[in-house]
Design a protein around this motif. Structure first.
Motif, PDB file in Angstrom:
ATOM      1  N   GLN A  29      25.928  35.114  50.505  1.00 42.96           N
ATOM      2  CA  GLN A  29      25.292  36.422  50.354  1.00 42.96           C
ATOM      3  C   GLN A  29      23.950  36.494  51.066  1.00 42.96           C
ATOM      4  OE1 GLN A  29      26.626  36.602  45.871  1.00 42.96           O
ATOM      5  NE2 GLN A  29      25.537  38.472  46.365  1.00 42.96           N
ATOM      6  N   GLY A  30      23.290  35.362  51.237  1.00 41.07           N
ATOM      7  CA  GLY A  30      21.999  35.334  51.913  1.00 41.07           C
ATOM      8  C   GLY A  30      22.105  35.079  53.403  1.00 41.07           C
ATOM      9  N   GLY A  31      23.324  35.095  53.951  1.00 35.37           N
ATOM     10  CA  GLY A  31      23.498  34.906  55.383  1.00 35.37           C
ATOM     11  C   GLY A  31      23.072  33.531  55.868  1.00 35.37           C
ATOM     12  N   GLY A  32      23.098  32.532  55.001  1.00 31.74           N
ATOM     13  CA  GLY A  32      22.718  31.180  55.381  1.00 31.74           C
ATOM     14  C   GLY A  32      21.261  30.846  55.135  1.00 31.74           C
ATOM     15  N   ARG A  33      20.471  31.814  54.738  1.00 32.91           N
ATOM     16  CA  ARG A  33      19.049  31.594  54.458  1.00 32.91           C
ATOM     17  C   ARG A  33      18.841  31.280  52.984  1.00 32.91           C
ATOM     18  NH1 ARG A  33      15.124  33.949  58.050  1.00 32.91           N
ATOM     19  NH2 ARG A  33      13.776  33.779  56.244  1.00 32.91           N
ATOM     20  N   VAL A  34      17.699  30.667  52.663  1.00 35.91           N
ATOM     21  CA  VAL A  34      17.265  30.637  51.279  1.00 35.91           C
ATOM     22  C   VAL A  34      17.009  32.087  50.902  1.00 35.91           C
ATOM     23  CG1 VAL A  34      15.410  29.988  49.708  1.00 35.91           C
ATOM     24  CG2 VAL A  34      16.246  28.331  51.384  1.00 35.91           C
ATOM     25  N   TRP A  35      17.658  32.539  49.831  1.00 41.26           N
ATOM     26  CA  TRP A  35      17.465  33.937  49.444  1.00 41.26           C
ATOM     27  C   TRP A  35      17.185  34.082  47.951  1.00 41.26           C
ATOM     28  CZ3 TRP A  35      20.954  37.160  46.608  1.00 41.26           C
ATOM     29  CH2 TRP A  35      22.147  36.542  46.224  1.00 41.26           C
ATOM     30  N   LEU A  36      17.192  32.976  47.255  1.00 36.94           N
ATOM     31  CA  LEU A  36      16.909  32.989  45.824  1.00 36.94           C
ATOM     32  C   LEU A  36      15.729  32.054  45.574  1.00 36.94           C
ATOM     33  CD1 LEU A  36      20.644  32.719  44.888  1.00 36.94           C
ATOM     34  CD2 LEU A  36      19.206  34.717  44.415  1.00 36.94           C
ATOM     35  N   PHE A  37      14.739  32.535  44.848  1.00 35.90           N
ATOM     36  CA  PHE A  37      13.499  31.789  44.654  1.00 35.90           C
ATOM     37  C   PHE A  37      13.254  31.649  43.157  1.00 35.90           C
ATOM     38  CE2 PHE A  37      13.535  33.841  48.685  1.00 35.90           C
ATOM     39  CZ  PHE A  37      12.989  32.915  49.553  1.00 35.90           C
ATOM     40  N   LEU A  38      13.350  30.417  42.687  1.00 43.32           N
ATOM     41  CA  LEU A  38      13.194  30.120  41.276  1.00 43.32           C
ATOM     42  C   LEU A  38      11.801  29.548  41.070  1.00 43.32           C
ATOM     43  CD1 LEU A  38      14.626  30.046  38.525  1.00 43.32           C
ATOM     44  CD2 LEU A  38      15.501  27.782  39.142  1.00 43.32           C
ATOM     45  N   GLU A  39      10.929  30.358  40.475  1.00 45.55           N
ATOM     46  CA  GLU A  39       9.543  29.956  40.262  1.00 45.55           C
ATOM     47  C   GLU A  39       9.426  29.129  38.990  1.00 45.55           C
ATOM     48  OE1 GLU A  39       5.134  31.936  39.555  1.00 45.55           O
ATOM     49  OE2 GLU A  39       6.784  33.208  40.235  1.00 45.55           O
ATOM     50  N   THR A  40       8.589  28.098  39.045  1.00 42.85           N
ATOM     51  CA  THR A  40       8.344  27.252  37.892  1.00 42.85           C
ATOM     52  C   THR A  40       6.850  27.034  37.708  1.00 42.85           C
ATOM     53  OG1 THR A  40       8.791  25.092  36.877  1.00 42.85           O
ATOM     54  CG2 THR A  40       8.578  25.134  39.272  1.00 42.85           C
ATOM     55  N   GLU A  41       6.474  26.715  36.495  1.00 40.68           N
ATOM     56  CA  GLU A  41       5.106  26.307  36.197  1.00 40.68           C
ATOM     57  C   GLU A  41       5.025  24.800  36.001  1.00 40.68           C
ATOM     58  OE1 GLU A  41       4.173  28.729  32.824  1.00 40.68           O
ATOM     59  OE2 GLU A  41       3.714  30.464  34.074  1.00 40.68           O
ATOM     60  N   ASP A  42       6.183  24.112  36.066  1.00 35.76           N
ATOM     61  CA  ASP A  42       6.240  22.661  35.920  1.00 35.76           C
ATOM     62  C   ASP A  42       7.298  22.124  36.877  1.00 35.76           C
ATOM     63  OD1 ASP A  42       6.598  19.987  35.155  1.00 35.76           O
ATOM     64  OD2 ASP A  42       6.319  20.429  33.024  1.00 35.76           O
ATOM     65  N   PHE A  43       6.886  21.904  38.111  1.00 34.59           N
ATOM     66  CA  PHE A  43       7.820  21.500  39.158  1.00 34.59           C
ATOM     67  C   PHE A  43       8.555  20.220  38.791  1.00 34.59           C
ATOM     68  CE2 PHE A  43       9.233  19.477  43.006  1.00 34.59           C
ATOM     69  CZ  PHE A  43       9.726  20.526  43.758  1.00 34.59           C
ATOM     70  N   TRP A  66      17.464  23.752  47.475  1.00 38.54           N
ATOM     71  CA  TRP A  66      18.668  23.230  46.823  1.00 38.54           C
ATOM     72  C   TRP A  66      19.782  24.265  46.881  1.00 38.54           C
ATOM     73  CZ3 TRP A  66      20.373  25.529  42.125  1.00 38.54           C
ATOM     74  CH2 TRP A  66      19.474  26.417  41.543  1.00 38.54           C
ATOM     75  N   LYS A  67      21.011  23.793  46.618  1.00 37.74           N
ATOM     76  CA  LYS A  67      22.172  24.684  46.624  1.00 37.74           C
ATOM     77  C   LYS A  67      22.816  24.703  45.245  1.00 37.74           C
ATOM     78  CE  LYS A  67      23.632  24.135  51.417  1.00 37.74           C
ATOM     79  NZ  LYS A  67      24.727  23.669  52.274  1.00 37.74           N
ATOM     80  N   ASP A  68      23.252  25.889  44.862  1.00 38.38           N
ATOM     81  CA  ASP A  68      24.038  25.986  43.634  1.00 38.38           C
ATOM     82  C   ASP A  68      25.474  25.541  43.937  1.00 38.38           C
ATOM     83  OD1 ASP A  68      25.513  28.227  44.633  1.00 38.38           O
ATOM     84  OD2 ASP A  68      24.132  29.647  43.716  1.00 38.38           O
ATOM     85  N   PRO A  69      26.345  25.472  42.932  1.00 38.22           N
ATOM     86  CA  PRO A  69      27.705  24.969  43.183  1.00 38.22           C
ATOM     87  C   PRO A  69      28.523  25.784  44.176  1.00 38.22           C
ATOM     88  CG  PRO A  69      27.228  24.925  40.844  1.00 38.22           C
ATOM     89  CD  PRO A  69      26.100  25.666  41.505  1.00 38.22           C
ATOM     90  N   TRP A  70      28.086  26.994  44.522  1.00 39.71           N
ATOM     91  CA  TRP A  70      28.849  27.863  45.424  1.00 39.71           C
ATOM     92  C   TRP A  70      28.249  27.916  46.817  1.00 39.71           C
ATOM     93  CZ3 TRP A  70      26.932  29.007  40.638  1.00 39.71           C
ATOM     94  CH2 TRP A  70      27.834  28.749  39.616  1.00 39.71           C
ATOM     95  N   GLY A  71      27.131  27.204  47.027  1.00 39.06           N
ATOM     96  CA  GLY A  71      26.532  27.131  48.351  1.00 39.06           C
ATOM     97  C   GLY A  71      25.350  28.045  48.589  1.00 39.06           C
ATOM     98  N   ASN A  72      24.954  28.844  47.598  1.00 38.20           N
ATOM     99  CA  ASN A  72      23.759  29.673  47.755  1.00 38.20           C
ATOM    100  C   ASN A  72      22.537  28.778  47.863  1.00 38.20           C
ATOM    101  OD1 ASN A  72      24.838  32.466  47.332  1.00 38.20           O
ATOM    102  ND2 ASN A  72      25.511  31.502  45.433  1.00 38.20           N
ATOM    103  N   ARG A  73      21.662  29.103  48.795  1.00 34.66           N
ATOM    104  CA  ARG A  73      20.447  28.330  49.017  1.00 34.66           C
ATOM    105  C   ARG A  73      19.307  28.918  48.206  1.00 34.66           C
ATOM    106  NH1 ARG A  73      18.723  27.845  54.540  1.00 34.66           N
ATOM    107  NH2 ARG A  73      17.930  25.803  53.970  1.00 34.66           N
ATOM    108  N   TRP A  74      18.628  28.057  47.460  1.00 31.45           N
ATOM    109  CA  TRP A  74      17.526  28.423  46.572  1.00 31.45           C
ATOM    110  C   TRP A  74      16.284  27.609  46.932  1.00 31.45           C
ATOM    111  CZ3 TRP A  74      18.131  30.951  41.540  1.00 31.45           C
ATOM    112  CH2 TRP A  74      19.442  31.307  41.218  1.00 31.45           C
ATOM    113  N   ASP A  75      15.126  28.146  46.608  1.00 34.30           N
ATOM    114  CA  ASP A  75      13.885  27.367  46.537  1.00 34.30           C
ATOM    115  C   ASP A  75      13.531  27.211  45.070  1.00 34.30           C
ATOM    116  OD1 ASP A  75      13.322  27.015  49.233  1.00 34.30           O
ATOM    117  OD2 ASP A  75      11.678  28.469  49.289  1.00 34.30           O
ATOM    118  N   LEU A  76      13.196  25.996  44.660  1.00 32.97           N
ATOM    119  CA  LEU A  76      12.447  25.793  43.416  1.00 32.97           C
ATOM    120  C   LEU A  76      11.016  25.688  43.876  1.00 32.97           C
ATOM    121  CD1 LEU A  76      12.217  25.171  40.358  1.00 32.97           C
ATOM    122  CD2 LEU A  76      12.362  22.740  40.997  1.00 32.97           C
ATOM    123  N   ILE A  77      10.141  26.507  43.307  1.00 33.04           N
ATOM    124  CA  ILE A  77       8.783  26.564  43.826  1.00 33.04           C
ATOM    125  C   ILE A  77       7.767  26.706  42.698  1.00 33.04           C
ATOM    126  CG2 ILE A  77       8.969  29.065  44.199  1.00 33.04           C
ATOM    127  CD1 ILE A  77       7.245  28.562  46.757  1.00 33.04           C
TER     128      ILE A  77
END
Length: 136
Positions: free
Chosen positions: A70-84, A113-124
């Motif tokens: 869905q993100g066309g191969g780019r990181v398109w999901l950004f999961l923000e954390t306060e404790d990396f 990182w990638k979820d089980p379906w291949g979507n690219r995410w940032d943990l940040i």
């Protein structure tokens, strides 16, 4: 005038497997309503988050093809954390695929990182808590 993005859809092949994965990384299921004919309204989010993900089971070949891209191969999901460190370990325990080791950037600590379906995410974990920007 709209005030926020309430949800966005994430295509998945199976509701229950997706729920199991997202719960394993700390998300909560906020709603799981049977809509009939195998369709469900499934809303998930990290605890306390305002924006939710609507898990959308692919209903045809075209949607199935789009799972994980869905993100066309780019990181398109950004999961923000306060404790990396804590959340990085949680992702490792869930056996996600990391594309890079964690790294420090001017804006914060991040890992791709990638979820089980291949979507690219940032943990940040951002350096600054105020990211209100300068846009007009």
């Amino acid at each position: 005038m709209p005030v926020r993005i309430s949800h966005f859809s994430l295509l998945i092949p199976d509701y229950d497997k997706a729920l199991d994965f997202f719960r394993s990384i700390g998300f909560e299921c906020r709603e799981d309503t049977d809509l009939g004919n195998g369709k469900r309204w499934v809303r998930i989010a990290p605890p306390g988050a305002e924006t939710e993900i609507l898990l959308a089971r692919a209903a045809d070949d075209r949607q199935s093809w789009a799972i994980g891209v869905q993100g066309g191969g780019r990181v398109w999901l950004f999961l923000e954390t306060e404790d990396f460190a804590r959340d990085y370990e949680r992702l490792k325990a869930a056996k996600v695929e990391f594309e890079t080791p964690p790294r420090d950037e001017p804006y914060g600590r991040v890992v791709v990182w990638k979820d089980p379906w291949g979507n690219r995410w940032d943990l940040i974990e951002y350096v600054r808590t105020d990211r209100s920007g300068t846009g007009n």
